[in-house]
Scaffold this active site. Structure first.
Site, PDB file in Angstrom:
ATOM      1  N   GLU A  83      -0.380 -12.267  -3.589  1.00 19.50           N
ATOM      2  CA  GLU A  83       0.334 -12.628  -4.816  1.00 19.50           C
ATOM      3  C   GLU A  83      -0.555 -12.643  -6.043  1.00 19.50           C
ATOM      4  O   GLU A  83      -0.063 -12.776  -7.150  1.00 19.50           O
ATOM      5  CB  GLU A  83       0.960 -14.007  -4.634  1.00 19.50           C
ATOM      6  N   ALA A  84      -1.869 -12.509  -5.830  1.00 17.58           N
ATOM      7  CA  ALA A  84      -2.762 -12.585  -6.980  1.00 17.58           C
ATOM      8  C   ALA A  84      -3.467 -11.247  -7.167  1.00 17.58           C
ATOM      9  O   ALA A  84      -3.877 -10.617  -6.189  1.00 17.58           O
ATOM     10  CB  ALA A  84      -3.794 -13.683  -6.761  1.00 17.58           C
TER      11      ALA A  84
ATOM     12  N   THR B  17      -8.827  -9.020  -4.040  1.00 16.33           N
ATOM     13  CA  THR B  17      -9.299  -7.641  -4.169  1.00 16.33           C
ATOM     14  C   THR B  17      -8.490  -6.609  -3.367  1.00 16.33           C
ATOM     15  O   THR B  17      -8.697  -5.413  -3.563  1.00 16.33           O
ATOM     16  CB  THR B  17     -10.780  -7.554  -3.730  1.00 16.33           C
TER      17      THR B  17
ATOM     18  N   ILE C 175       9.660  -3.887  11.922  1.00 18.88           N
ATOM     19  CA  ILE C 175       8.271  -4.380  11.963  1.00 18.88           C
ATOM     20  C   ILE C 175       7.974  -5.239  10.720  1.00 18.88           C
ATOM     21  O   ILE C 175       7.329  -6.271  10.818  1.00 18.88           O
ATOM     22  CB  ILE C 175       7.280  -3.200  12.077  1.00 18.88           C
TER      23      ILE C 175
ATOM     24  N   ILE D 205      -5.219  -5.586  -3.233  1.00 19.01           N
ATOM     25  CA  ILE D 205      -4.331  -4.682  -3.974  1.00 19.01           C
ATOM     26  C   ILE D 205      -5.183  -3.780  -4.868  1.00 19.01           C
ATOM     27  O   ILE D 205      -4.905  -2.593  -5.031  1.00 19.01           O
ATOM     28  CB  ILE D 205      -3.269  -5.491  -4.755  1.00 19.01           C
TER      29      ILE D 205
ATOM     30  N   GLU E 149     -11.165 -13.277  -3.911  1.00 20.76           N
ATOM     31  CA  GLU E 149     -11.259 -12.719  -5.268  1.00 20.76           C
ATOM     32  C   GLU E 149     -10.114 -11.719  -5.511  1.00 20.76           C
ATOM     33  O   GLU E 149     -10.219 -10.852  -6.367  1.00 20.76           O
ATOM     34  CB  GLU E 149     -12.621 -12.057  -5.481  1.00 20.76           C
TER      35      GLU E 149
ATOM     36  N   LEU F 291      -4.245  -2.456   4.267  1.00 17.94           N
ATOM     37  CA  LEU F 291      -4.809  -3.179   5.408  1.00 17.94           C
ATOM     38  C   LEU F 291      -5.266  -2.235   6.510  1.00 17.94           C
ATOM     39  O   LEU F 291      -6.154  -2.574   7.294  1.00 17.94           O
ATOM     40  CB  LEU F 291      -3.773  -4.171   5.949  1.00 17.94           C
TER      41      LEU F 291
ATOM     42  N   LYS G  41      -2.293 -14.350 -14.946  1.00 21.91           N
ATOM     43  CA  LYS G  41      -3.505 -14.900 -14.321  1.00 21.91           C
ATOM     44  C   LYS G  41      -4.700 -14.592 -15.228  1.00 21.91           C
ATOM     45  O   LYS G  41      -4.971 -13.423 -15.534  1.00 21.91           O
ATOM     46  CB  LYS G  41      -3.686 -14.262 -12.942  1.00 21.91           C
TER      47      LYS G  41
ATOM     48  N   ALA H 158       0.833  -1.209   0.000  1.00 20.95           N
ATOM     49  CA  ALA H 158       0.000   0.000   0.000  1.00 20.95           C
ATOM     50  C   ALA H 158       0.869   1.261   0.000  1.00 20.95           C
ATOM     51  O   ALA H 158       0.643   2.189  -0.787  1.00 20.95           O
ATOM     52  CB  ALA H 158      -0.928  -0.006   1.215  1.00 20.95           C
TER      53      ALA H 158
HETATM   54  C1  FAD Z   1      -3.482 -13.947   4.180  1.00 15.18           C
HETATM   55  C2  FAD Z   1      -3.484 -12.821   3.205  1.00 15.18           C
HETATM   56  C3  FAD Z   1      -3.452 -13.093   1.837  1.00 15.18           C
HETATM   57  C4  FAD Z   1      -3.492 -12.047   0.918  1.00 15.18           C
HETATM   58  N1  FAD Z   1      -3.538 -12.309  -0.425  1.00 15.18           N
HETATM   59  C5  FAD Z   1      -3.736 -11.295  -1.299  1.00 15.18           C
HETATM   60  C6  FAD Z   1      -3.875 -11.527  -2.694  1.00 15.18           C
HETATM   61  O1  FAD Z   1      -3.759 -12.645  -3.180  1.00 15.18           O
HETATM   62  N2  FAD Z   1      -4.133 -10.469  -3.491  1.00 15.18           N
HETATM   63  C7  FAD Z   1      -4.251  -9.200  -3.006  1.00 15.18           C
HETATM   64  O2  FAD Z   1      -4.534  -8.278  -3.762  1.00 15.18           O
HETATM   65  N3  FAD Z   1      -4.053  -8.952  -1.698  1.00 15.18           N
HETATM   66  C8  FAD Z   1      -3.813  -9.957  -0.844  1.00 15.18           C
HETATM   67  N4  FAD Z   1      -3.636  -9.700   0.474  1.00 15.18           N
HETATM   68  C9  FAD Z   1      -3.581  -8.334   0.927  1.00 15.18           C
HETATM   69  C10 FAD Z   1      -2.240  -7.773   0.679  1.00 15.18           C
HETATM   70  O3  FAD Z   1      -1.229  -8.547   1.247  1.00 15.18           O
HETATM   71  C11 FAD Z   1      -2.216  -6.392   1.307  1.00 15.18           C
HETATM   72  O4  FAD Z   1      -3.342  -5.680   0.902  1.00 15.18           O
HETATM   73  C12 FAD Z   1      -1.064  -5.628   0.848  1.00 15.18           C
HETATM   74  O5  FAD Z   1       0.103  -6.339   1.020  1.00 15.18           O
HETATM   75  C13 FAD Z   1      -1.033  -4.314   1.543  1.00 15.18           C
HETATM   76  O6  FAD Z   1      -0.522  -4.413   2.821  1.00 15.18           O
HETATM   77  P1  FAD Z   1      -0.194  -3.069   3.551  1.00 15.18           P
HETATM   78  O7  FAD Z   1       0.866  -2.371   2.773  1.00 15.18           O
HETATM   79  O8  FAD Z   1      -1.446  -2.354   3.822  1.00 15.18           O
HETATM   80  O9  FAD Z   1       0.340  -3.537   4.970  1.00 15.18           O
HETATM   81  P2  FAD Z   1       1.719  -4.226   5.406  1.00 15.18           P
HETATM   82  O10 FAD Z   1       2.267  -5.117   4.383  1.00 15.18           O
HETATM   83  O11 FAD Z   1       1.447  -4.803   6.758  1.00 15.18           O
HETATM   84  O12 FAD Z   1       2.716  -3.013   5.579  1.00 15.18           O
HETATM   85  C14 FAD Z   1       2.670  -2.169   6.706  1.00 15.18           C
HETATM   86  C15 FAD Z   1       3.845  -1.231   6.698  1.00 15.18           C
HETATM   87  O13 FAD Z   1       3.728  -0.362   7.800  1.00 15.18           O
HETATM   88  C16 FAD Z   1       4.945  -0.313   8.492  1.00 15.18           C
HETATM   89  N5  FAD Z   1       4.702  -0.014   9.897  1.00 15.18           N
HETATM   90  C17 FAD Z   1       3.799  -0.585  10.737  1.00 15.18           C
HETATM   91  N6  FAD Z   1       3.907  -0.034  11.963  1.00 15.18           N
HETATM   92  C18 FAD Z   1       4.881   0.900  11.887  1.00 15.18           C
HETATM   93  C19 FAD Z   1       5.468   1.803  12.817  1.00 15.18           C
HETATM   94  N7  FAD Z   1       5.094   1.833  14.093  1.00 15.18           N
HETATM   95  N8  FAD Z   1       6.440   2.609  12.375  1.00 15.18           N
HETATM   96  C20 FAD Z   1       6.869   2.602  11.078  1.00 15.18           C
HETATM   97  N9  FAD Z   1       6.346   1.774  10.164  1.00 15.18           N
HETATM   98  C21 FAD Z   1       5.369   0.928  10.565  1.00 15.18           C
HETATM   99  C22 FAD Z   1       5.566  -1.685   8.297  1.00 15.18           C
HETATM  100  O14 FAD Z   1       6.949  -1.659   8.490  1.00 15.18           O
HETATM  101  C23 FAD Z   1       5.192  -1.922   6.823  1.00 15.18           C
HETATM  102  O15 FAD Z   1       6.151  -1.280   6.013  1.00 15.18           O
HETATM  103  C24 FAD Z   1      -3.544 -10.727   1.401  1.00 15.18           C
HETATM  104  C25 FAD Z   1      -3.515 -10.456   2.763  1.00 15.18           C
HETATM  105  C26 FAD Z   1      -3.490 -11.489   3.668  1.00 15.18           C
HETATM  106  C27 FAD Z   1      -3.482 -11.169   5.127  1.00 15.18           C
END
Ligand code: FAD
Length: 504
Positions: free
Chosen positions: A51-52, A346, A44, A348, A344, A335, A80, A18
């Site tokens: 991955e999809a 969704t 962290i 990303i 599905e 997240l 895909k 994200a």
């Molecule tokens: C089981 C599972 C399967 C998934 N499969 C898919 C899929 O197939 N397709 C799809 O589109 N999406 C999928 N997703 C979702 C996808 O992984 C996430 O939407 C995507 O990776 C985004 O994550 P994020 O960047 O929001 O959070 P994260 O990857 O958790 O990143 C959070 C960031 O915040 C930082 N951070 C947190 N706290 C602090 C702090 N105190 N100080 C500084 N930095 C901090 C961390 O270091 C990290 O860089 C899946 C998710 C899960 C849980």
């Protein structure tokens, strides 16, 4: 800092998919206009799964001017063409949510009305016999194809499987080259304006303080800004979507990667299989109310088709969304904004649409509440329709084992989903509304795949004679078969266009 301050600097907290998707998009459009700083903590780390994707991701990479082959090469990516659902309706049952259209339009009617009429008249072909994407997917073939032969019908519609951590790394490079400043450090405190409640700065464990006018919360499930600092509430959807855990593990790739995701139903959830170039991603999503972590892990480990290449990893989550995606001067993406299981693919995509809405409503001098409200209204609508689409997969099941599946069948579902299913049941009618993600063809495939057979079809389908109908259907099948046979295999295509050189 007041509500009318000029936006000079955006601070992004979090460097997962994200955070870097947001940084890359903002710098692509605002380079030289605003300053962008991203704070992330290596200590962290990121969620590291995901991955999809779905075909709309190509709009994002296209907008950024990213070379697709290069991106796939750098992320161990594959193609895909859809998601195959195995055992969802009942054990042994298989169908695909294939991307792209099915069949061709004849006059004003969608194809499936003719197909329904043909079924009533005794033809036995499946709907998917008319799907270019499914035919190519099952044949393991792919090429970039604008059109289906010399017809006006669309060619292959595709998305990517990739390693999400490598995708973030790729976007980090893209962003840093264009001026995004990255700061490594752990955010330990958030300073709010005493009067407006707006975020003024975040402070790091090192003591450094980072100020800005607009803050993007990409800190993952924890929601450092949106939840912890601004106390924005959460709409919990566990009643409808009770899966709250996933155990994931990569395994060695066996054979050529197939160009589709597989989602196989399990006693209290489902298992994904995502083939990349260098490995296969696997995960088991389940409801902890119905299954222990040990049992879930053992089901996953017993259902890998190659040797596991790492220890299984457990992730916990709650399905739902923030009550506001944009609150004061903070926008939550990824997240931090909410989560729905990856059935599905969704998440990303939701990051991407959040970014595109943010670009649409990007503030210049201060914040207009009416624009924030509109941003939130549209995000909520999109989230809720995806939620309904996911519930559909669970609700329409005929599985007999255990309580999980019978509870899904019997528990009440949202009224809007009920309306859609009833409408389809009557005469096969489906409408896509407003900003909703899934097309009529997506709803069609899952409703049929999960066992709804409409009682009737549109009366205009009766304007074609039986001969015309057979000619029309036969033609489409023939063209699809001919064109698919001409395509290279998916693995030849990957080897030729985007084979990874780095073992990763
Ligand atoms: C089981 C599972 C399967 C998934 N499969 C898919 C899929 O197939 N397709 C799809 O589109 N999406 C999928 N997703 C979702 C996808 O992984 C996430 O939407 C995507 O990776 C985004 O994550 P994020 O960047 O929001 O959070 P994260 O990857 O958790 O990143 C959070 C960031 O915040 C930082 N951070 C947190 N706290 C602090 C702090 N105190 N100080 C500084 N930095 C901090 C961390 O270091 C990290 O860089 C899946 C998710 C899960 C849980």
């Amino acid at each position: 800092m007041t509500e009318k301050t000029l936006i000079r600097k955006v601070v992004i907290v979090g460097g997962g998919t994200a955070g870097w998707m947001t940084a890359a998009a903002l710098t692509r459009f605002f380079e030289g206009l605003i300053e962008i700083e991203l704070v992330e903590s290596d200590e962290i780390g990121t969620v590291g799964v995901g991955e999809a994707t779905i075909p709309q991701i190509r709009l994002y990479t296209g907008l950024l001017g990213i070379d697709e082959n290069e991106m796939l090469r750098r992320t161990q990516g594959t193609i895909k063409l859809g998601i195959q659902f195995r055992d969802w309706r009942r054990p042994g049952d298989v169908y695909m949510h294939a991307f792209g259209g099915i069949g061709g339009k004849l006059g004003m009617l969608d194809f499936h009305h003719y197909w329904l009429k043909a079924r009533k008249e005794g033809r036995t072909d499946g709907l998917w016999d008319y799907s270019l994407n499914e035919t190519a997917a099952l044949a393991g073939r792919f090429d970039r194809l604008e059109r289906l032969g010399d017809t006006p019908m669309a060619g292959l519609i595709y998305a990517y499987h990739f390693d999400a951590s490598l995708f973030s790394r790729f976007l980090r490079e893209f962003s840093e080259e264009r001026g995004v400043r990255r700061t490594e450090g752990r955010v330990v405190d958030v300073q709010l304006n005493g009067k407006s409640g707006f975020i003024e700065s975040v402070s790091l464990a090192s003591g450094e303080r980072i100020e800005g006018e607009l803050f993007i919360d990409c800190s993952g499930f924890r929601g450092l800004l949106i939840k912890e600092a601004l106390e924005t509430g959460f709409d919990d959807w566990s009643l409808w979507l009770p899966c709250d855990r996933a155990v994931s593990v990569p395994c060695a790739a066996i054979g050529a990667p197939i160009p589709y995701t597989q989602a196989t139903a399990r006693p209290a959830g489902w298992q994904w299989r995502i083939p990349l170039q260098h490995r296969t991603g696997n995960g088991h999503v389940y409801a902890s109310h119905y299954m222990s972590d040990d049992e879930a892990a053992s089901i996953l480990m017993n259902n890998l088709d190659g040797e596991a290449t790492a220890e299984p990893r457990l992730l916990k989550f709650t399905t739902g969304r923030r009550k506001k995606f944009w609150n004061k001067n903070c926008v939550a993406l990824g997240l931090a904004s909410g989560f729905m299981e990856p059935l599905e693919s969704t998440s990303i995509h939701l990051i991407q649409t959040g970014i595109s809405r943010l670009l649409e409503y990007f503030p210049r001098r201060g914040f207009e509440q009416v624009e924030i409200d509109e941003y939130n209204r549209r995000c909520i609508y999109e989230f809720e329709r995806i939620r309904d689409f996911l519930i559909l997969h669970y609700h329409l099941n005929e599985r007999t084992e255990g309580d999980f599946w019978s509870d899904r069948r019997h528990l009440p579902i949202p009224a809007e989903l009920h309306r859609r299913m009833d409408l389809f049941r009557a005469n096969g009618r489906i409408h896509r509304e407003f900003d909703e993600l899934f097309t009529e063809v997506a709803w069609l495939q899952v409703m049929l795949g999960q066992g709804i057979t409409p009682a009737g079809y549109h009366p205009l389908a009766d304007r074609v004679t039986a001969d015309q109908l057979n000619g029309f259907l036969g033609n489409i099948r023939r063209i699809i078969a001919t064109e698919v046979n001409k395509l290279p295999t998916h693995s030849d295509w990957v080897n030729q266009h985007c084979a990874a050189t780095d073992p990763a």
